[in-house]
Design a protein around this motif. Structure first.
Motif, PDB file in Angstrom:
ATOM      1  N   SER A 117       0.839  -1.192   0.000  1.00 11.90           N
ATOM      2  CA  SER A 117       0.000   0.000   0.000  1.00 11.90           C
ATOM      3  C   SER A 117       0.878   1.248   0.000  1.00 11.90           C
ATOM      4  O   SER A 117       2.063   1.192   0.362  1.00 11.90           O
ATOM      5  N   GLY A 173       0.739   3.678   2.054  1.00 15.02           N
ATOM      6  CA  GLY A 173       1.145   3.948   3.428  1.00 15.02           C
ATOM      7  C   GLY A 173       2.309   3.083   3.863  1.00 15.02           C
ATOM      8  O   GLY A 173       3.262   3.572   4.496  1.00 15.02           O
ATOM      9  N   ARG A 216      -0.647  -7.780   7.083  1.00 16.65           N
ATOM     10  CA  ARG A 216      -1.762  -8.415   6.377  1.00 16.65           C
ATOM     11  C   ARG A 216      -1.388  -8.520   4.900  1.00 16.65           C
ATOM     12  O   ARG A 216      -1.226  -7.500   4.226  1.00 16.65           O
ATOM     13  N   VAL A 221      -6.412  -3.646  -1.544  1.00 13.00           N
ATOM     14  CA  VAL A 221      -5.500  -2.639  -0.992  1.00 13.00           C
ATOM     15  C   VAL A 221      -6.250  -1.335  -0.758  1.00 13.00           C
ATOM     16  O   VAL A 221      -6.161  -0.722   0.317  1.00 13.00           O
ATOM     17  N   GLU A 222      -6.995  -0.908  -1.757  1.00 18.24           N
ATOM     18  CA  GLU A 222      -7.721   0.370  -1.659  1.00 18.24           C
ATOM     19  C   GLU A 222      -8.728   0.353  -0.518  1.00 18.24           C
ATOM     20  O   GLU A 222      -8.928   1.375   0.165  1.00 18.24           O
ATOM     21  N   GLY A 264      -8.386  -1.163   2.232  1.00 22.12           N
ATOM     22  CA  GLY A 264      -7.708  -1.315   3.506  1.00 22.12           C
ATOM     23  C   GLY A 264      -7.780  -2.713   4.088  1.00 22.12           C
ATOM     24  O   GLY A 264      -7.527  -2.917   5.280  1.00 22.12           O
ATOM     25  N   GLU A 265      -8.080  -3.703   3.233  1.00 22.96           N
ATOM     26  CA  GLU A 265      -8.190  -5.084   3.705  1.00 22.96           C
ATOM     27  C   GLU A 265      -6.822  -5.743   3.872  1.00 22.96           C
ATOM     28  O   GLU A 265      -6.662  -6.666   4.677  1.00 22.96           O
ATOM     29  N   ASP A 299      -2.273  -4.993   3.609  1.00 19.38           N
ATOM     30  CA  ASP A 299      -1.178  -4.018   3.574  1.00 19.38           C
ATOM     31  C   ASP A 299      -0.234  -4.268   2.400  1.00 19.38           C
ATOM     32  O   ASP A 299       0.477  -3.359   1.968  1.00 19.38           O
ATOM     33  N   VAL A 337      -3.007   3.110  -5.903  1.00 24.01           N
ATOM     34  CA  VAL A 337      -3.214   2.596  -4.544  1.00 24.01           C
ATOM     35  C   VAL A 337      -2.047   1.745  -4.052  1.00 24.01           C
ATOM     36  O   VAL A 337      -2.024   1.350  -2.884  1.00 24.01           O
TER      37      VAL A 337
END
Length: 391
Positions: A94, A96, A130, A173-174, A176-177, A179, A196
Motif C-alpha cells: 500500500s 502507506g 496483512r 489494498v484500496e 484497507g483489507e 497491507d 493505490v
C-alpha cells in the motif's frame, strides 16, 4: 475431425500459452479446438478441473502437489503435464506501507530481497502484516513465507495471509483489507495504475527461476487419454515457445488484452512481458531480466525437484512429514509424460528429471537426451540450495 477440449484459466499473463494455442492456430495444428473458460478464482478453477467440468487448466504450481498431500479437501489427484510459466509475480505494498519502508531505509531498487524484507519486518513491527495472496497453496504464498522466515520473521505469529483473487488485489489494498500482496501480473501493475499501490520486488528476487503455473489435468484423464494429452501438450508447448520470442510480444499483448481474456490495456501486458515495470504512481520504471519466462532455459519441463521443494515447504507449514511429502509430490510433475508427448518436437529434453535447485549463479549447459539445453540462472536470495536426493 477436430476435437474440442475445455480448458480453464484465470485472467493473468501466464495464461498466455493456452490463449495463444487457440488464437494463433497451434491447437488447430494438432486437430484441437480449445474452449477457453475464464474462472474468477483458483478454488473454483481447481474444483472445475477436479470434478470433470473441464479437461485441463492453467493451475498454480503448488495446487496439484497440495492435492496429492491431502491439503484443501478431498480432491481427486491432479497431474502437471508441463510448466506454463516461470516467474511473473510481483510483491506490492500500500502507499502507506511504502512510506514506512522508505522510513526504514528501503530504496525501492526492485531487486534486493534482503534489504526489502528487513525493511518490511521493521515496518510491520508488533502490529503484524496483512498480506494478500491468490490462494493458500500458491507459489506466491510459498515465496513470501520462505523470504520472511529466512530473514527471521515469525510468520506464524506476525503474518496474516488473506486469499484475494488476482483481479481483486488492487481493490483489497484500496479498501484497507491488506497491507501488501504477492500476485501475478498484470494485477500488481493495475494497483500502481490506480494509484493505490507501489511495487516492492519481483518474485524472481526471492527465487530466480520459480515454476509459477502448470498445465494440469486429472490423473485419471492423463492415463486414459494419452493421445489427446500428447496433442494438447504439443500445442501448448509450441505456444509457449512462440511467446518466448521477443518479436512476438506486441502481438501477444494485443491478443491477451481482449475482453474475453485479461480485459486490461495491452501496453500494461507488454511492459510486463518485457520486464519493464512502472513501480509507483509517479512513474518510476525498472527493468527486470527474465521477469516472466515461457520457454527459455527448459522452462516448460516439470522438474520433480521443483515438486519436491514445493512439497517440503507445504509440509513445513502444515505439519506433514517432509520426506513423505517430497516423495509423494515428485510423480505429480509428469516428467515421464512430458518426455513421451514432446519427443520429436525439438523440445530440449533434460537427461535427468531432478536437479539441485538454487545451484546456478549463471546460465549453464545441462545433459540432454534431445536437443541442446542451457539452464537459466537458478538462485535463492539467501544462497540456499535444495538437493532433492539428500534434503
Amino acid at each position: 475431425m477436430t476435437e474440442t477440449l475445455s480448458l480453464g484459466f484465470v485472467a493473468l499473463i501466464d495464461a498466455g500459452p493456452l490463449i495463444v494455442a487457440q488464437e494463433l492456430g497451434f491447437a488447430e495444428e494438432e486437430g484441437l479446438a480449445l474452449d477457453l473458460r475464464r474462472a474468477p478464482s483458483w478454488s473454483m478453477l481447481r474444483d472445475q478441473l477436479a470434478f470433470g467440468q473441464i479437461e485441463a487448466a492453467q493451475l498454480l504450481a503448488p495446487v496439484p502437489i497440495a492435492t496429492a498431500l491431502g491439503l484443501g479437501g478431498a480432491v481427486p489427484r491432479l497431474d502437471a503435464l508441463q510448466v506454463l510459466s516461470v516467474n511473473g509475480t510481483v510483491i506490492g505494498v500500500s502507499r502507506g506501507l511504502a512510506e514506512a519502508l522508505r522510513h526504514h531505509g528501503y530504496s525501492f531498487d526492485f531487486k534486493d530481497a534482503t534489504a526489502a524484507g528487513r525493511a518490511m519486518i521493521a515496518a510491520a513491527g508488533d502490529g503484524g502484516l496483512r498480506l494478500g495472496v491468490p490462494f493458500p497453496f500458491s507459489m506466491q504464498a510459498e515465496l513470501v513465507h520462505y523470504w520472511l522466515n529466512a530473514l527471521g520473521f515469525d510468520a506464524a505469529r506476525g503474518l496474516i495471509v488473506r486469499t484475494v483473487p488476482p483481479p481483486r488485489m488492487a481493490e483489497a489494498v484500496e479498501a484497507g483489507e491488506i497491507d501488501a500482496f504477492c500476485v501475478g501480473e498484470p494485477w500488481g501493475s493495475i494497483g500502481v495504475a490506480r494509484g493505490v499501490a507501489e511495487l516492492l520486488l519481483p518474485g524472481a528476487a526471492i527465487w530466480s527461476f520459480a515454476p509459477e503455473k502448470v498445465l494440469a489435468v486429472r490423473h485419471s484423464w492423463a492415463e486414459s487419454e494419452r493421445e489427446l494429452g500428447g496433442r494438447l501438450s504439443r500445442a501448448i508447448w509450441r505456444a509457449g515457445r512462440w511467446l518466448g520470442d521477443p518479436v512476438n510480444r506486441a502481438t501477444a499483448s494485443e491478443v491477451l488484452a481482449r475482453q474475453s481474456y485479461l480485459n486490461v490495456p495491452a501496453e500494461v501486458i507488454e511492459r510486463a512481458m518485457q520486464g519493464r515495470l512502472v513501480i509507483d504512481p509517479a512513474g518510476a520504471e525498472v527493468q527486470t531480466d527474465q521477469f516472466i519466462v515461457f520457454h527459455e532455459g527448459g522452462a516448460a519441463f516439470p522438474w520433480r525437484s521443483q515438486a519436491a521443494w514445493i512439497a517440503r515447504r507445504l509440509a513445513g507449514r502444515t505439519g506433514l512429514d517432509p520426506v513423505w511429502a517430497a516423495e509423494t509430490a515428485k510423480p505429480v510433475f509428469r516428467a515421464d509424460l512430458y518426455r513421451q508427448f514432446l519427443s520429436g518436437t525439438g523440445a530440449p529434453m533434460p537427461g535427468a528429471s531432478e536437479k539441485i535447485e538454487g545451484a546456478l549463479e549463471a546460465p549453464a549447459g545441462a545433459g540432454a537426451s534431445q536437443g541442446r539445453l542451457i539452464l537459466n540462472r537458478n538462485r535463492f536470495f539467501d544462497g540456499a540450495e535444495f538437493d532433492p536426493a539428500t534434503t
